[in-house]
Design a protein around this motif. Structure first.
Motif, PDB file in Angstrom:
ATOM      1  N   VAL A  30       0.834  -1.207   0.000  1.00 44.38           N
ATOM      2  CA  VAL A  30       0.000   0.000   0.000  1.00 44.38           C
ATOM      3  C   VAL A  30       0.867   1.255   0.000  1.00 44.38           C
ATOM      4  O   VAL A  30       0.658   2.182  -0.799  1.00 44.38           O
ATOM      5  N   ARG A  71       2.737   1.844  -3.344  1.00 40.99           N
ATOM      6  CA  ARG A  71       1.837   2.370  -4.380  1.00 40.99           C
ATOM      7  C   ARG A  71       1.579   3.853  -4.175  1.00 40.99           C
ATOM      8  O   ARG A  71       1.550   4.627  -5.135  1.00 40.99           O
ATOM      9  N   LEU A  72       1.411   4.270  -2.926  1.00 42.83           N
ATOM     10  CA  LEU A  72       1.145   5.678  -2.645  1.00 42.83           C
ATOM     11  C   LEU A  72       2.355   6.544  -2.974  1.00 42.83           C
ATOM     12  O   LEU A  72       2.231   7.607  -3.575  1.00 42.83           O
ATOM     13  N   LYS A  96       3.135   7.209  -6.748  1.00 46.46           N
ATOM     14  CA  LYS A  96       2.286   8.111  -7.512  1.00 46.46           C
ATOM     15  C   LYS A  96       2.994   9.442  -7.760  1.00 46.46           C
ATOM     16  O   LYS A  96       3.947   9.801  -7.078  1.00 46.46           O
ATOM     17  N   GLU A 114      -5.832  10.824  -0.760  1.00 52.11           N
ATOM     18  CA  GLU A 114      -5.657   9.450  -1.228  1.00 52.11           C
ATOM     19  C   GLU A 114      -4.928   8.601  -0.191  1.00 52.11           C
ATOM     20  O   GLU A 114      -5.221   7.420  -0.017  1.00 52.11           O
ATOM     21  N   ASP A 125      -7.446   7.860   2.705  1.00 53.09           N
ATOM     22  CA  ASP A 125      -8.485   6.944   2.216  1.00 53.09           C
ATOM     23  C   ASP A 125      -7.942   5.534   2.017  1.00 53.09           C
ATOM     24  O   ASP A 125      -8.613   4.547   2.341  1.00 53.09           O
ATOM     25  N   ALA A 126      -6.718   5.437   1.483  1.00 54.29           N
ATOM     26  CA  ALA A 126      -6.121   4.117   1.246  1.00 54.29           C
ATOM     27  C   ALA A 126      -5.889   3.373   2.557  1.00 54.29           C
ATOM     28  O   ALA A 126      -6.181   2.178   2.678  1.00 54.29           O
ATOM     29  N   HIS A 127      -5.379   4.075   3.563  1.00 53.64           N
ATOM     30  CA  HIS A 127      -5.130   3.434   4.853  1.00 53.64           C
ATOM     31  C   HIS A 127      -6.425   3.156   5.607  1.00 53.64           C
ATOM     32  O   HIS A 127      -6.528   2.159   6.331  1.00 53.64           O
ATOM     33  N   GLU A 136      -9.248   2.290   4.261  1.00 54.08           N
ATOM     34  CA  GLU A 136      -9.763   1.050   3.671  1.00 54.08           C
ATOM     35  C   GLU A 136      -8.934  -0.149   4.102  1.00 54.08           C
ATOM     36  O   GLU A 136      -9.466  -1.216   4.433  1.00 54.08           O
ATOM     37  N   TYR A 137      -7.619   0.028   4.131  1.00 53.97           N
ATOM     38  CA  TYR A 137      -6.711  -1.059   4.490  1.00 53.97           C
ATOM     39  C   TYR A 137      -6.983  -1.557   5.910  1.00 53.97           C
ATOM     40  O   TYR A 137      -7.046  -2.761   6.166  1.00 53.97           O
TER      41      TYR A 137
END
Length: 306
Positions: free
Chosen positions: A80, A83-84, A87, A99, A102-104, A106-107
């Motif tokens: 994760v 990928r961040l 970007k 982003e 939000d990514a963390h 969800e993770y």
């Protein structure tokens, strides 16, 4: 899914692999409810709807189960974070932070990732962790310090690391509070976390501090930058590629943007979004997006002719 060192034997068939996943998920849920110290393998077996003997086929003890959870968390969180970080750093700061949160968010909805994170920060037990440590913590700080310097080259390394450390500690502190809250309050905290981080970081790595991209002429056929001016036609500058001999009219391609950024901008254009709005949302110059659209149209035309 789990660390080879934590398993008594590696499941080779899909059925065995699914059983291990089920055991680990059940263990994460039990640890979250009663705590690692008081949890038992019998409770884990009951939650996994399996016999205790099935657990011992794969794991010698409760500690081995937790180490498997830790290994799974470490493997996935690195994916994760990679990928961040990969970007485009030139995205608007609001988008970058949004982003990331939000990514963390969800993770950490997954019980395995959530329990390892909470256990490490809120209920540390000596000797429980073998992978998730201060070294990993420092790696995260260094990675964000790199991002700070990339967005603002005028920052010293010392200042960048200080900013990154404050960011990281604040991020973890509010994230931990959010994960302990009910769903509605959790999302409110995530929203405030985004606002807080953007306000703190803006004076150091805000969008106005980004160094403008340089636009470089490249060949529309071979991608070479060995380009020479070659007269005018219809009031447009013509160019000649010294590498492949291709002659073409003025077209620019901005170097430095990852392919996914270009594809995202093209997708927004196809959805009917204006070039100016695409610029506002992605940080990519509207002129660059226009040139990408022109190149796409040219390439599609060549394909149809072929």
């Amino acid at each position: 899914m789990s660390s080879p060192n934590s398993l008594r034997r590696q499941p080779k068939q899909q059925r065995g692999q699914q059983r291990v996943v089920k055991i680990l998920t059940a263990a994460a849920e039990v640890f979250a409810e009663v705590g690692y110290a008081t949890a038992t393998t019998q409770q884990i077996a009951d939650r996994a709807n399996t016999a205790v003997g099935s657990i011992y086929q794969f794991f010698p003890d409760k500690l081995a189960i937790f180490h498997a959870l830790e290994a799974e968390h470490m493997a996935q969180v690195e994916i994760v974070n990679t990928r961040l970080i990969a970007k485009d750093i030139r995205r608007p700061l609001v988008q970058t932070i949004g982003e990331m949160v939000d990514a963390h968010a969800e993770y950490f909805e997954h019980p395995i990732h959530k329990i390892v994170y909470l256990q490490y920060f809120l209920a540390p037990i000596p000797g429980l962790f073998i992978l998730f440590d201060d070294k990993f913590d420092r790696t995260i700080v260094n990675q964000f310090a790199d991002l700070c310097q990339q967005r603002n080259p005028n920052l010293s390394r010392e200042k960048s690391e200080l900013i990154a450390e404050v960011f990281h500690r604040t991020y973890n502190g509010l994230f931990l509070t959010a994960l302990k809250s009910d769903l509605e309050h959790r999302h409110k905290l995530y929203s405030e976390l985004k606002n807080l981080l953007c306000a703190y970081l803006n004076p150091y790595i805000g969008d106005d501090l980004l160094v403008p991209h340089s636009e470089v002429m490249i060949c529309v056929k071979c991608g070479s930058d060995r380009i020479a001016k070659n007269g005018h036609r219809n009031d447009k500058q013509r160019y000649l590629c010294k590498n492949c001999g291709k002659q073409f009219a003025q077209e620019y391609s901005t170097r430095g943007y990852p392919p996914q950024i270009k594809q995202h901008c093209l997708a927004l254009h196809q959805q009917g979004m204006s070039f100016r709005e695409i610029e506002r949302q992605t940080g990519v110059s509207h002129n660059t997006v226009i040139n990408w659209v022109r190149q796409l149209s040219t390439n599609l035309g060549k394909i149809k002719q072929a």
